[in-house]
Design an enzyme around this catalytic site. Structure first.
Site, mmCIF file in Angstrom:
data_model
loop_
_atom_site.group_PDB
_atom_site.id
_atom_site.type_symbol
_atom_site.label_atom_id
_atom_site.label_comp_id
_atom_site.label_asym_id
_atom_site.label_seq_id
_atom_site.Cartn_x
_atom_site.Cartn_y
_atom_site.Cartn_z
ATOM 1 N N SER A 46 9.643 124.566 41.152
ATOM 2 C CA SER A 46 10.049 125.216 39.902
ATOM 3 C C SER A 46 10.307 124.225 38.782
ATOM 4 O O SER A 46 10.820 123.120 39.015
ATOM 5 C CB SER A 46 11.336 126.030 40.137
ATOM 6 O OG SER A 46 11.122 127.054 41.069
ATOM 7 N N HIS A 85 16.492 132.287 40.769
ATOM 8 C CA HIS A 85 16.325 132.019 42.205
ATOM 9 C C HIS A 85 17.658 132.053 42.953
ATOM 10 O O HIS A 85 17.725 132.550 44.082
ATOM 11 C CB HIS A 85 15.615 130.679 42.409
ATOM 12 C CG HIS A 85 14.172 130.713 42.001
ATOM 13 N ND1 HIS A 85 13.252 131.510 42.633
ATOM 14 C CD2 HIS A 85 13.501 130.059 41.015
ATOM 15 C CE1 HIS A 85 12.063 131.351 42.057
ATOM 16 N NE2 HIS A 85 12.196 130.476 41.079
#
Length: 425
Positions: free
Chosen positions: A297, A361
């Site tokens: 990410s 997340h």
């Protein structure tokens, strides 16, 4: 242009009841709010649907300023009816009960909701409303008082795009080209440079999944790109550019390296958590060898935050990136990794992380697992995060507890390596 108008009028005529013809709808200088009033008066009639199509066409002719005026009209003239609302409140106070409560709920709804519901019933209405909300976001920057109009959109979209209505599809090279082209257009994390780049992302060691909605069959709502690897990925350049893995190469990890929402107008409608959960389940069935599920990410807010916390360092990094590139950053490696760990663990908006990707997340129950230096050497990656990327690890047995702890307290589960970085000197 003339042919388009003929086709448009023909489409209206198809919706008309007997005894009316398209000339009924060719009145000039009709205000768009007058159209809205007439649509509400004719709700349930075929002519109301034809008028909704006309409203869509007229809206598309409006410039930015006129659309802002329209939104102001929807705010002031299409809220709940005050007299009706006062009446049902008095009725409820006099005789409280389920029927009176239901009457209050109906009376408290704005007329905008009815208008939007009617527009949603005509061909193309759903996508039109999504695009209309995108225009509203633009108007909200100049006029925050329009927020009640946005709340109505948010309310309806939350129902219409409930996860029970969503269809998960795997996209591959056999997917129709008009849908694949939209992946190129909508990719929001790592630009898809051309068709060859897209083809690499759809090879046998890669996966792409998207949510679709019955009202928008050719429009992906959100899609996720996955790399099947041996071990955690530490570089997006490797994920995007490495050769296709051989059929005999062992894979034990699924790396989610890009999640893209396709329509700004569906902001605040949550798709990502359901998408990841369903994809994990599918991959587990398809590839039993997969033992780890993690992301690679970006850290989009890091350099902006660093500019506020340590302006001289941030300015030095920006200058190096602009003049010398990523290799010249090496002497700042340890300092930047420490600062990035500090940002991810302690920079907050309320009790939650300041970084939007981290919030997403961690809310899903993931663990802040690892940070990687030089993981994204693209211009965008260097500008946003000095090239640093992060693995968020999805451990199936810990997701629920992590999610509940994060939502209730903002607790961030992280690996010892990242925690130790904040203590290093």
């Amino acid at each position: 242009m003339g042919k388009q108008m003929i086709n448009f009028l023909a489409s209206i005529e198809d919706l008309l009841p007997l005894g009316l013809d398209a000339r009924f709808f060719r009145r000039s200088q009709r205000g768009i709010l007058e159209l809205a009033d007439e649509i509400l008066r004719r709700s349930g009639e075929a002519s109301g649907s034809a008028l909704a199509l006309e409203l869509i066409e007229e809206y598309r002719t409006l410039n930015r300023e006129k659309r802002a005026v329209l939104f102001e009209g929807l705010l002031t003239d299409y809220g709940p009816d005050p007299a009706r609302l006062n009446k049902v409140i008095e009725a409820y106070q006099a005789n409280p009960g389920p029927d009176a409560a239901q009457a209050f709920l109906r009376a408290s709804e704005s007329r905008r909701l009815d208008l939007f519901r009617l527009i949603n019933t005509v061909p193309g209405g759903t996508l039109f409303l999504i695009k209309m909300r995108e225009d509203l976001f633009d108007a909200l920057r100049d006029n925050p008082d329009l927020k009640p109009v946005d709340r109505d959109f948010e309310h309806l979209f939350g129902f219409w795009f409930n996860k029970g209505f969503l269809e998960l599809r795997q996209l591959d090279w056999e997917t129709p080209a008009y849908i694949l082209e939209k992946l190129i257009d909508y990719e929001a994390v790592h630009e898809i440079r051309d068709w060859n780049d897209l083809r690499r992302r759809l090879e046998s060691d890669r996966r792409c999944f998207a949510f679709f909605h019955p009202a928008l069959p050719g429009e992906p709502l959100i899609f996720v790109e996955v790399a099947l690897t041996n071990g955690l990925a530490s570089s997006i350049q490797a994920v995007l550019n490495e050769p296709v893995s051989g059929a005999d190469q062992r894979v034990d990890t699924a790396i989610f390296y890009s999640i893209s929402n396709c329509h700004t107008g569906l902001r605040s409608v949550s798709f990502g958590d359901s998408l990841l959960k369903q994809v994990v389940s599918l991959l587990q069935d398809e590839e039993p060898s997969l033992k780890k599920f993690a992301t690679l990410s970006p850290v989009p807010g890091f350099m902006r935050w660093l500019g506020q916390e340590n302006a001289p360092l941030a300015e030095t990094i920006r200058t190096i990136v602009e003049t010398d590139g990523s290799q010249a950053l090496e002497e700042y490696r340890e300092q930047l990794l420490r600062q990035c760990a500090q940002y991810l663990l302690y920079a907050k908006r309320g009790i939650y992380p300041l970084d939007p990707v981290s919030r997403f997340h961690l809310r899903n129950g993931a663990i802040l697992h690892a940070m990687h230096w030089g993981a994204d050497t693209s211009e965008r990656g260097l500008r946003q995060s000095a090239g640093i990327m992060v693995n968020y690890l999805y451990e199936q047995t810990k997701l629920v507890n992590n999610h509940e702890a994060f939502v209730s307290t903002g607790m961030i589960p992280s690996s010892a390596d990242i925690t130790l970085l904040t203590r290093a000197r």
